[in-house]
Structures are given as C-alpha cells and as structure tokens.
Design an enzyme around this catalytic site. Structure first.
Site, PDB file in Angstrom:
ATOM      1  CG  HIS A 424      -2.100   0.897   1.126  1.00 23.22           C
ATOM      2  ND1 HIS A 424      -2.281   1.997   1.934  1.00 23.22           N
ATOM      3  CD2 HIS A 424      -3.186   0.868   0.288  1.00 23.22           C
ATOM      4  CE1 HIS A 424      -3.413   2.602   1.622  1.00 23.22           C
ATOM      5  NE2 HIS A 424      -3.983   1.953   0.623  1.00 23.22           N
ATOM      6  CE  LYS A 426      -1.325   3.534  -2.062  1.00 18.33           C
ATOM      7  NZ  LYS A 426      -2.521   4.254  -1.673  1.00 18.33           N
ATOM      8  CG  ASP A 431      17.474  12.101 -11.376  1.00 15.21           C
ATOM      9  OD1 ASP A 431      17.648  10.906 -11.684  1.00 15.21           O
ATOM     10  OD2 ASP A 431      17.419  13.007 -12.210  1.00 15.21           O
TER      11      ASP A 431
END
Length: 802
Positions: A424, A426, A431
């Site tokens: 779950h 995110k 870079d």
C-alpha cells in the site's frame, strides 16, 4: 484530462465537461493578476509554475516568474532561469542578479557588454554606480551618482536615496585617501619588539583596558544607588513588587555576557555558527519529549523551502509528468497499482527511457490488485510493456501478501482477495527528489479524487533511503518480465528469483514463517542502518549562494508499518508520541488551544488510536469521507455496502465520545466532520499537530499621572494557536487494516520554517473547506444514513479488512 470514475457512474447529474488547456490558462492568469495586485507574491510564484507546467514556452509567465523571484529576493533562482534563456547580450535583470549574488566582476562585464542606448538608461546607470561601489571604485561610483543627481527632478523621492549613496561613496573615497597619512603619523611598535614581548602585557598596559573595569564598577554602584533611592521614596502602593537591582550589562546580549556559555566561533568568519534556529517551541519540553521518543528512527535534515506541498490532483499528475521528463539517473515508484488505462503516464516513462540511456526505472506494485484482470489487459501487463521495450533497465516487482495462501487463495474470489493485505506504499522518486502521497496512479487520482502530496526536493540521502526501501521490498516480491513489444499489454512472465532474500510464501506452508522472519530482520536492519548514520550524511543539498540561508529548519523521519512482518513504528512509536506531545502542549500554560487534526478517507480507527483520541487533552478535529465521497459508492455486488459499514463504525466512535464527555461533565474535545464535494471522492490521510503557546503583552499606558505604574506593567497571558509544527504524511489510513495487514510508509515531518508551516496550515484549510457536515445525532437520524443490521454484523466481523 477529466474522466468518469466509479464515484460518478450511475449519478443523475451530467458529467463535467472537460476543461481545455486554454480555459485553464485563462483561469490561472486571472488568479495570477489578483495575487500580484494583492501582493501575495509567493502564491503568485506557485501560479506561474502551474502555467509553465501547462505551457512551458509561455514567455509572459517566464518573465513574470523572473520578476517575482527578484521581488522576493530569490536571486540565484532568478539567475538560473535567466541563464536558460539564450540571448546575444545579458539583460538588466541578469546583471542585477549577478550583482545581488556577489558576482560583481561578472556584473561589471555584463554592463560593459550593453549597447550604447541601453547603457544610458537610468536604471542601468544606477546599477552601474552600485557595481562600482561594490568593486571599491568609489571615485567612479561618486561620478555616476553626481550625474544621476544632476538630472533628477528635485521633487522626486529618488533625490534622498541618491544623496545618501553619494555621501557613502564620497566618505569611502575620503577614507581611502586619508589612510596613508594616518598610518605615517601613527607610532607602531617594531616587529622585533612584538616578537620579544608577550601580547598580554601590551594589551594590559593600554589605558582603555585599565579604565574599563573602573567604568563598569562606577556604573554598577551608581545604578545600585539609584535603585535604593527609588525603593526608599515614599510608600509602596498595594501590590507593588520589590524593585530589582538594575543589571549594568543589560544592554549586552545575554549570549555575549561574561560568564555565560558562548556559541562556537566559525573558523572562517567572525559570525557565530548556529545550525538550527532557536525558537520559542525549541525550548518547550513537549518537543524535546517527541524527539526523544522517536530517536530510534532515521532523521533527515532539510530546509523548509525544499519541501513543496501539492494541493490538487491535476497538479499531482502534472508534477509526475514533469519529474519523469527531467529524470536522468533513476525513477523509483511504489504504488498499489497503475491504472490499466494510463497509457499517457507509461508513454512519458517510455520517452524518458528513450531519451536518457543511463536512466533506470524500478516499480513495486501489489500482486493481487495489479493482476486482478489477468489474462486480460491489466495494470501489470501495461507496465510490463516497458520491461519488454527496455530489458535490463526497467524492473517490475509484485508484492504478494503472505496472509493469503493455500486453500484461502484458491477459494477467495479475486474481487475480495485484497482484504487479506496489500503493498500500500505510495512513494514516487526521481533522481534526488521524492514525492510522498496516499494517491495511486490512475485517472481519478489525477482528476477528482482528493489526496495529499508532499515533495521533498534536492535530498539525495532521503531518495537513497526510499530507493533502498523499495529494493528491500523487491527482494521479497515476484519479478515480472515480458518480451512482446508489439502491444501495450504483452503476456506476462511472473517468477520468484533465486536471488530473493527468502523463499516464496506461496511455495509451501512451511516457507511462510521463514519468509516473515527474514523480512522482519531485513526491514529492522534497514531502519538501524540509516538511523546509525552521522547527521552530516543525512541532510539535503545546501545552496551555493552566500545569500541563501544555510540553516536546516526541518526534520524528516521515515516511518514504516508492516503488520505481516511485525514492523510497528507507526502504531507503537510515532502516533503515541504525537499524542504525548499534544497532551504536554495542551496542559502547559497557554496551551489550551493546542489541536490535533486527523483525516482519513476510510473511518476505521484502530483500538489503540481510539484510546489516544478519546483521552487526548488537546482538541482533536477529524475529517472523514462522507458516503457520497467514498470510493466504493455505487459499486457492484457486496462492495456497495462498504460506505454504510464505515458509517456504522463512525457512529460507534461518535457515541463513545459523547458518552465519555457526558460522564466527565464537559463538552467533547472531539469534532468529526464529513468531507463532501460534488463529483469528487476523498482519499486523503494524515495527522497535523498545531501548538498554542503563552505570550505576554502589556496594557497601554494610561494618560493619568495618578495611575499605578505596577498596574500598567501587569503581564497578561494570552494563548494563541500557531501554524502546524508537525505532520504525518504517507499511505496509512490509520485503521486496523493499515496496522495489521498492509505495507505502509509515512514521513514524520517537524519544522520551524514559518513558510512551510503556513503551507501546512493552507493544506488543512483546503481540506476543511469541504468538510461541511458536522457528525452528530441529527446526522445519523437521517433516513439515508440508517445502516442495515446485517451490515453492522459484517462490519464487526471484517473490521481488520476495512
């Protein structure tokens, strides 16, 4: 690019018409005009960025951004933007930025390159005078100021400034011309005498050195006598406090007084070195308590101006596309899934890989969600098209929960198997930049599904941390490969590499415990490794310019919650510490208005958090999704009962809060509101801590000569809320499922940056703008909010899956 979502399907209202790029530009330019007119320059800068992301070649927005950067003293950024624009000769703005950033020689060279007409411009001549003065060409500076003063309107306000600058140049010139004469008339000891005589006796023999203690003594005795005289004069008024002895050194800053600890001297200059700002909160024990509670977590230092809050879904999507296009070395994503229709996003990644041969892409998604439609086109097959096009440069990993194996996996329908646990997290890295959010990568999250998004810029250590976190998750995940480049959804090959850290949890029932234990050790070791690094190796990049502040005023602490692997940094450490700090602030003098803001798209507060909220001494304001803003509204099958299930859990919590407040004979300190915006769904999650501290003011002096001076000086304590000092941002929904079943990652952000704290306050206000419905008994009495008894029973049974 608006598109219909599950939340809007089946509604009688007509779908919103797509907004064209030109309409968005027109709206943004109106906003920009209002912001500049109202002198909201920092907000105007953000609007310019939005325009340039939408229309990168818009010259008007580019010029406006340069002027705004100069207006808010961000000269290095303005100079960098001007340097990107190729011109045959430097502009006045470019020369001015060179001058303001200390590059005087280059500024002088730029002035010399201007054509004759431009060089005679009054603004250019004024800048020329300033450059000459900075270059110590005081005579040339004086001559230019003389010319400017001779041609100015006598009634112009410019006269005073020109006269001041002319006087400064003249004085500097007179000083330099008089130095040789002064040196010649000054008797200095010979080099031989200095070498043979200790420095101490030379200083001690100086007349000023001898008189200094006498002067101080005289001042002290005089002050003491004056104090005695004042106290002895007449009777004291009722309530008068004894006068204190006046400190003879009161005009000297305390940090510089004799006998007090001194700040360490900077080895290269006369200034004192302070690595963090000293603020009122810095001295409060609540903040020290918080730092002590979370000291086992890695701590990354950065500046508030290197943290950017994104407020809208469309800006989140624009940021993703912009960062992808500009990435040169690495892109690393962790998400629940990528929408199977997100061909534009995949094409952006394809273009970036094609343009930069050194670029590498890593994606970690959830196995169950990403392969739900297999063998039909799915999230995994769409991303796998990149694996086929760029073998060896794109790595796609699918995490499979160890809690759904064997007979359960065989009999549970695919639509419901996600209830046993998911990847779950995110996190979106480019870079040395990291964007943390609760949003997935699909169309509604880019248009009309509200979430939170915070970007951490120019922070290589933080990017390395999240890159290593994804690599660790990848070592416990399946590898996806594909070879067919003729389609956007190639056939998948899903394997468990031998190089993985543990056997597959699907291999056998005996491998599950070994898998969990190995993963627990790996993530514990990851945290310990980063927490043990020296502070200097965990800080963001400082600006090169001497005019930019070099103070780290913000701390970032990554927080992991991985129930399947018994990693509980959020539930056992961070959230309890936030509430302890909130309680400490709320019970201190002036802290009565301290508050904790809490939001989640799914209202399912896990038991330990429920106790913290109910027992909090600080006010707690909760924002949850209304049924209309729940992503499962109008879903097919039993999923349509999920919004009523959350209503039931919300009512249970509300009733418990009311019962507790009634038993304690006080108003409830908990406020719950529901977020609702037509055509939108709600998915934001986070915690903010906003302190209030005591301040002191004095009553105005009365005009009457008979007023008591002690009453005039009476201290009045005021408590006033400040902007948020802390936030928790990431993927967790703070329910039992997040705590026990899913893999979650957050960042605990604490900051003394006034600008960043103002942005956090704007974020709260933006969310609460649509939190219109107060949760109370009248709300639950509505006919549409009645929950069937079967849903109540089911909600209790599957609470850990909600």
């Amino acid at each position: 690019m608006p598109r219909p979502t599950r939340a809007t399907q089946g509604k009688t209202a007509a779908p919103k018409a797509p907004v064209t790029a030109q309409e968005r530009l027109t709206k943004l330019y109106r906003t920009l005009h209002d912001q500049i007119t109202g002198e909201f320059l920092l907000n105007a800068l953000k609007t310019c960025d939005k325009i340039l992301r939408l229309a990168p070649s818009d010259s008007l927005a580019g010029r406006t951004k340069v002027q705004l950067l100069i207006a808010v003293d961000r000269y290095p950024a303005a100079l960098a933007l001007l340097n990107d624009t190729e011109k045959s000769e430097p502009s006045l703005e470019q020369i001015y930025c060179l001058y303001k950033t200390g590059r005087v020689a280059e500024a002088a060279e730029g002035l010399g390159a201007l054509d004759e007409d431009a060089a005679e411009d009054r603004a250019v001549r004024l800048l020329e005078a300033q450059v000459k003065y900075r270059s110590e060409d005081f005579e040339g500076s004086r001559d230019v100021y003389d010319d400017l003063l001779a041609t100015v309107d006598p009634d112009s306000p410019e006269v005073a400034d020109l006269q001041t600058n002319l006087a400064a140049a003249t004085l500097s010139l007179d000083f330099l011309s008089g130095v040789p004469t002064t040196l010649a008339s000054t008797h200095l000891p010979s080099l031989e005498s200095l070498e043979s005589t200790p420095v101490g006796p030379i200083i001690h023999s100086h007349p000023l050195y001898k008189s200094a203690p006498l002067v101080a003594s005289k001042v002290a005795s005089t002050s003491k006598a004056a104090t005695v005289a004042v106290v002895a004069k007449g009777k004291k008024s009722k309530g008068t406090k004894p006068a204190k002895e006046i400190d003879p050194l009161r005009w000297i800053p305390k940090r510089e007084r004799p006998g007090l600890p001194q700040a360490p001297a900077c080895p290269t200059c006369w200034r004192r070195t302070f690595r963090t700002p000293v603020t009122l909160e810095d001295r409060h024990p609540a903040f020290k308590l918080l730092s002590s509670d979370v000291k086992t977590l890695p701590r990354f230092r950065t500046r508030g101006r290197d943290v950017r809050i994104v407020y809208e879904p469309e800006d989140f999507y624009a940021t993703l596309l912009h960062r992808i296009a500009n990435a040169r070395r690495r892109i690393f994503f962790a998400s629940l899934y990528v929408g199977k229709e997100e061909k534009e996003l995949i094409q952006a990644l394809h273009d970036a890989l094609e343009a930069n041969p050194e670029l590498r892409v890593t994606m970690v998604l959830d196995y169950l969600r990403s392969t739900r439609e297999t063998p039909n086109p799915s999230s995994a097959s769409l991303v796998a098209s990149l694996c086929a096009a760029f073998p060896g440069r794109v790595e796609l990993r699918l995490y499979h929960t160890p809690q759904l194996t064997g007979w359960r996996k065989r009999i549970i329908p695919r639509r419901f198997d996600e209830g046993w646990g998911l990847q779950h997290i995110k996190t979106y890295g480019f870079d040395d930049d990291v964007l943390l959010s609760g949003a997935n990568l699909s169309g509604d999250y880019f248009t009309n599904r509200q979430d939170r998004y915070i970007e951490f810029l120019s922070n290589p250590p933080l990017a390395d941390y999240f890159s290593s976190l994804l690599s660790t998750i990848a070592s416990f995940s399946f590898l996806v490969t594909a070879s067919d480049t003729s389609t956007k959804h190639p056939a998948l090959s899903i394997t468990w590499p031998e190089a993985n850290a543990a056997p597959s949890p699907l291999a056998s029932s005996t491998s599950i415990e070994a898998y969990k234990e190995t993963a627990h050790e790996a993530f514990t070791s990851l945290t310990s490794h980063w927490a043990s690094k020296p502070p200097t190796s965990l800080q963001s990049v400082l600006p090169w310019s001497p005019h930019e502040p070099k103070v780290f005023d913000t701390l970032l602490r990554p927080v992991l919650q991985m129930g399947p692997f018994n990693i509980k940094q959020e539930t056992d450490l961070v959230v309890p510490s936030i509430f302890r700090a909130g309680n400490s602030l709320a019970t201190a003098p002036g802290g009565s208005r301290t508050k904790i803001d809490w939001t989640s798209g799914y209202f399912s507060v896990q038991p330990s958090y429920r106790e913290k909220v109910l027992d909090s001494r600080a006010a707690v304001r909760i924002v949850a999704a209304s049924p209309e803003a729940n992503g499962f509204l109008n879903s097919r099958g039993v999923s349509k009962y999920i919004p009523p299930a959350y209503t039931h859990l919300q009512k249970e919590f509300h009733d418990e809060a009311v019962r507790q407040a009634t038993s304690r004979k006080r108003e409830s300190h908990i406020e719950i509101r529901e977020w609702k915006r037509e055509g939108w769904t709600y998915h934001a999650k986070g915690i903010w801590l906003t302190p209030s501290l005591a301040s002191t003011t004095r009553t105005p002096h009365e005009s009457s000569p008979f007023s008591d001076p002690n009453e005039r000086d009476e201290e009045i304590k005021l408590n006033h809320p400040l902007a948020p000092y802390l936030t928790l941002i990431g993927s967790s929904n703070y329910g039992r499922r997040s705590a026990e079943r899913d893999l979650e990652a957050n960042v605990l952000l604490t900051t003394y940056s006034a600008e960043l704290r103002a942005d956090l306050q704007d974020e709260i206000l933006g969310i609460r703008q649509y939190a219109v419905d107060l949760v109370d008994d009248q709300l639950f009495a509505r006919s549409e909010r009645r929950v069937p008894w079967g849903v109540k029973v089911a909600a209790k049974a599957i609470e850990t899956m909600l």
